[in-house]
Design a protein around this motif. Sequence first.
Motif, PDB file in Angstrom:
ATOM      1  N   ILE A  71      -5.133 -11.697   5.981  1.00 23.46           N
ATOM      2  CA  ILE A  71      -4.000 -11.047   6.649  1.00 23.46           C
ATOM      3  C   ILE A  71      -4.432  -9.672   7.173  1.00 23.46           C
ATOM      4  O   ILE A  71      -4.176  -9.334   8.328  1.00 23.46           O
TER       5      ILE A  71
ATOM      6  N   CYS B 276      10.663  -6.410   7.142  1.00 25.51           N
ATOM      7  CA  CYS B 276      10.551  -4.944   7.012  1.00 25.51           C
ATOM      8  C   CYS B 276       9.702  -4.320   8.117  1.00 25.51           C
ATOM      9  O   CYS B 276       9.973  -3.205   8.549  1.00 25.51           O
ATOM     10  N   HIS B 277       8.643  -5.016   8.507  1.00 27.26           N
ATOM     11  CA  HIS B 277       7.701  -4.412   9.461  1.00 27.26           C
ATOM     12  C   HIS B 277       8.058  -4.743  10.908  1.00 27.26           C
ATOM     13  O   HIS B 277       7.363  -4.299  11.825  1.00 27.26           O
TER      14      HIS B 277
ATOM     15  N   MET C 212       7.565  -1.215  -0.237  1.00 25.23           N
ATOM     16  CA  MET C 212       6.485  -2.196  -0.046  1.00 25.23           C
ATOM     17  C   MET C 212       6.178  -2.884  -1.373  1.00 25.23           C
ATOM     18  O   MET C 212       5.681  -2.262  -2.308  1.00 25.23           O
TER      19      MET C 212
ATOM     20  N   VAL D 252       3.000  -0.588  -2.506  1.00 29.42           N
ATOM     21  CA  VAL D 252       2.883   0.870  -2.564  1.00 29.42           C
ATOM     22  C   VAL D 252       3.973   1.349  -3.517  1.00 29.42           C
ATOM     23  O   VAL D 252       5.150   1.373  -3.148  1.00 29.42           O
TER      24      VAL D 252
ATOM     25  N   ASP E 267       8.420 -13.055   6.571  1.00 21.12           N
ATOM     26  CA  ASP E 267       8.710 -12.246   5.389  1.00 21.12           C
ATOM     27  C   ASP E 267       8.268 -10.798   5.548  1.00 21.12           C
ATOM     28  O   ASP E 267       9.016  -9.894   5.200  1.00 21.12           O
ATOM     29  N   CYS E 268       7.085 -10.585   6.068  1.00 20.77           N
ATOM     30  CA  CYS E 268       6.649  -9.208   6.278  1.00 20.77           C
ATOM     31  C   CYS E 268       7.458  -8.629   7.440  1.00 20.77           C
ATOM     32  O   CYS E 268       7.811  -7.452   7.442  1.00 20.77           O
TER      33      CYS E 268
ATOM     34  N   GLY F 156       9.374  -0.749   7.228  1.00 20.90           N
ATOM     35  CA  GLY F 156       7.941  -0.636   6.909  1.00 20.90           C
ATOM     36  C   GLY F 156       7.168  -0.052   8.082  1.00 20.90           C
ATOM     37  O   GLY F 156       7.637  -0.046   9.217  1.00 20.90           O
TER      38      GLY F 156
ATOM     39  N   THR G 146       7.728   3.016  -3.002  1.00 23.25           N
ATOM     40  CA  THR G 146       8.234   2.698  -1.658  1.00 23.25           C
ATOM     41  C   THR G 146       8.739   1.249  -1.699  1.00 23.25           C
ATOM     42  O   THR G 146       8.484   0.532  -2.671  1.00 23.25           O
TER      43      THR G 146
ATOM     44  N   ILE H 263      -3.312  -2.937  -0.554  1.00 23.45           N
ATOM     45  CA  ILE H 263      -1.885  -2.603  -0.412  1.00 23.45           C
ATOM     46  C   ILE H 263      -1.051  -3.885  -0.404  1.00 23.45           C
ATOM     47  O   ILE H 263      -0.005  -3.970  -1.037  1.00 23.45           O
ATOM     48  N   ILE H 264      -1.538  -4.912   0.311  1.00 19.20           N
ATOM     49  CA  ILE H 264      -0.801  -6.180   0.377  1.00 19.20           C
ATOM     50  C   ILE H 264      -0.706  -6.789  -1.031  1.00 19.20           C
ATOM     51  O   ILE H 264       0.351  -7.268  -1.440  1.00 19.20           O
TER      52      ILE H 264
ATOM     53  N   LEU I 188      -3.625   0.559  12.701  1.00 19.31           N
ATOM     54  CA  LEU I 188      -4.481   0.278  11.553  1.00 19.31           C
ATOM     55  C   LEU I 188      -5.952   0.563  11.830  1.00 19.31           C
ATOM     56  O   LEU I 188      -6.807   0.345  10.968  1.00 19.31           O
TER      57      LEU I 188
ATOM     58  N   LEU J 173      -6.299  -2.125   3.102  1.00 23.17           N
ATOM     59  CA  LEU J 173      -5.066  -2.793   3.534  1.00 23.17           C
ATOM     60  C   LEU J 173      -4.804  -4.016   2.660  1.00 23.17           C
ATOM     61  O   LEU J 173      -3.662  -4.265   2.250  1.00 23.17           O
TER      62      LEU J 173
ATOM     63  N   TRP K  67       2.351  -8.439  -3.449  1.00 21.18           N
ATOM     64  CA  TRP K  67       2.383  -9.864  -3.079  1.00 21.18           C
ATOM     65  C   TRP K  67       1.395 -10.668  -3.915  1.00 21.18           C
ATOM     66  O   TRP K  67       1.224 -11.866  -3.717  1.00 21.18           O
TER      67      TRP K  67
ATOM     68  N   ILE L 225      13.197 -13.465  -0.831  1.00 18.77           N
ATOM     69  CA  ILE L 225      11.841 -13.422  -0.264  1.00 18.77           C
ATOM     70  C   ILE L 225      10.878 -14.072  -1.254  1.00 18.77           C
ATOM     71  O   ILE L 225      10.070 -14.910  -0.886  1.00 18.77           O
TER      72      ILE L 225
HETATM   73  C1  HEC Z   1      10.852  -4.768   1.533  1.00 19.50           C
HETATM   74  C2  HEC Z   1      10.156  -4.260   2.710  1.00 19.50           C
HETATM   75  C3  HEC Z   1       8.720  -4.674   2.944  1.00 19.50           C
HETATM   76  C4  HEC Z   1       8.212  -5.947   2.974  1.00 19.50           C
HETATM   77  C5  HEC Z   1       8.933  -7.278   2.775  1.00 19.50           C
HETATM   78  C6  HEC Z   1       6.792  -5.793   3.296  1.00 19.50           C
HETATM   79  N1  HEC Z   1       6.476  -4.477   3.450  1.00 19.50           N
HETATM   80 FE1  HEC Z   1       4.643  -3.729   3.873  1.00 19.50          FE
HETATM   81  N2  HEC Z   1       5.358  -1.825   3.729  1.00 19.50           N
HETATM   82  C7  HEC Z   1       6.672  -1.492   3.529  1.00 19.50           C
HETATM   83  C8  HEC Z   1       6.803  -0.043   3.529  1.00 19.50           C
HETATM   84  C9  HEC Z   1       8.081   0.744   3.357  1.00 19.50           C
HETATM   85  C10 HEC Z   1       5.498   0.461   3.740  1.00 19.50           C
HETATM   86  C11 HEC Z   1       5.065   1.938   3.805  1.00 19.50           C
HETATM   87  C12 HEC Z   1       4.696   2.381   2.410  1.00 19.50           C
HETATM   88  C13 HEC Z   1       4.309   3.856   2.391  1.00 19.50           C
HETATM   89  O1  HEC Z   1       5.201   4.691   2.577  1.00 19.50           O
HETATM   90  O2  HEC Z   1       3.108   4.122   2.212  1.00 19.50           O
HETATM   91  C14 HEC Z   1       4.604  -0.690   3.862  1.00 19.50           C
HETATM   92  C15 HEC Z   1       3.246  -0.582   4.071  1.00 19.50           C
HETATM   93  C16 HEC Z   1       2.413  -1.653   4.337  1.00 19.50           C
HETATM   94  C17 HEC Z   1       1.012  -1.564   4.708  1.00 19.50           C
HETATM   95  C18 HEC Z   1       0.209  -0.286   4.825  1.00 19.50           C
HETATM   96  C19 HEC Z   1       0.288   0.211   6.253  1.00 19.50           C
HETATM   97  C20 HEC Z   1      -0.533   1.450   6.464  1.00 19.50           C
HETATM   98  O3  HEC Z   1      -0.556   1.912   7.621  1.00 19.50           O
HETATM   99  O4  HEC Z   1      -1.155   1.957   5.527  1.00 19.50           O
HETATM  100  C21 HEC Z   1       0.569  -2.832   4.930  1.00 19.50           C
HETATM  101  C22 HEC Z   1      -0.832  -3.261   5.352  1.00 19.50           C
HETATM  102  C23 HEC Z   1       1.683  -3.712   4.698  1.00 19.50           C
HETATM  103  N3  HEC Z   1       2.792  -2.979   4.336  1.00 19.50           N
HETATM  104  C24 HEC Z   1       1.615  -5.065   4.838  1.00 19.50           C
HETATM  105  C25 HEC Z   1       2.651  -5.940   4.495  1.00 19.50           C
HETATM  106  C26 HEC Z   1       2.514  -7.378   4.502  1.00 19.50           C
HETATM  107  C27 HEC Z   1       1.260  -8.142   4.933  1.00 19.50           C
HETATM  108  C28 HEC Z   1       3.706  -7.883   4.081  1.00 19.50           C
HETATM  109  C29 HEC Z   1       4.080  -9.338   3.848  1.00 19.50           C
HETATM  110  C30 HEC Z   1       3.172 -10.126   3.001  1.00 19.50           C
HETATM  111  C31 HEC Z   1       4.604  -6.751   3.842  1.00 19.50           C
HETATM  112  N4  HEC Z   1       3.916  -5.593   4.099  1.00 19.50           N
HETATM  113  C32 HEC Z   1       5.932  -6.853   3.445  1.00 19.50           C
HETATM  114  C33 HEC Z   1       7.731  -2.374   3.339  1.00 19.50           C
HETATM  115  C34 HEC Z   1       7.624  -3.757   3.254  1.00 19.50           C
END
Ligand code: HEC
Length: 106
Positions: free
Chosen positions: A96, A42-43, A81, A76, A38-39, A52, A79, A71-72, A60, A68, A84, A7
């Motif tokens: 985003i 997981c999402h 996440m 987190v 990429d996102c 995710g 976890t 977090i990006i 949201l 948010l 980036w 990734i």
């Molecule tokens: C390897 C897996 C993975 C990838 C790749 C990933 N995420 Fe996540 N993401 C997660 C997980 C798991 C959580 C929940 C974390 C927690 O428990 O609070 C999360 C949480 C989030 C949240 C918070 C959601 C909320 O309701 O609070 C956002 C926004 C987010 N991700 C955006 C992104 C974006 C944009 C990308 C790509 C640039 C991305 N994620 C890539 C696993 C991933």
Amino acid sequence: MARRLEIALAVGIVSLMAAGASQAGDRAAELTALVREDCGSCHGMTLKGGLGAPLLPADLAEKDASSLAAIILDGVPGTPMPPWRGLVSEADARWIAEHLKQGFPQ
Ligand code: HEC
């Protein structure tokens, strides 16, 4: 870990390409592809959640774009996440976050 490296490499290539792109529209298209691919790994490809959290507008609605975007950028800790920061700028993360809240472009 191998998947995360893949990734990071893929996003790195996208970022390098972005460095050469001068128009905001190009960057928007790149960020859209990044989020879908990429996102989405997981999402979910449709962002309705997987490993995710779901990232659809209804999910949201209660969260503001700044937190948010934070977090990006920073992920987190504790976890899957990942952060980036370095691959997307603060402006990119904000873009985003705002577009996720509005309903992400296809
Ligand atoms: C390897 C897996 C993975 C990838 C790749 C990933 N995420 Fe996540 N993401 C997660 C997980 C798991 C959580 C929940 C974390 C927690 O428990 O609070 C999360 C949480 C989030 C949240 C918070 C959601 C909320 O309701 O609070 C956002 C926004 C987010 N991700 C955006 C992104 C974006 C944009 C990308 C790509 C640039 C991305 N994620 C890539 C696993 C991933």
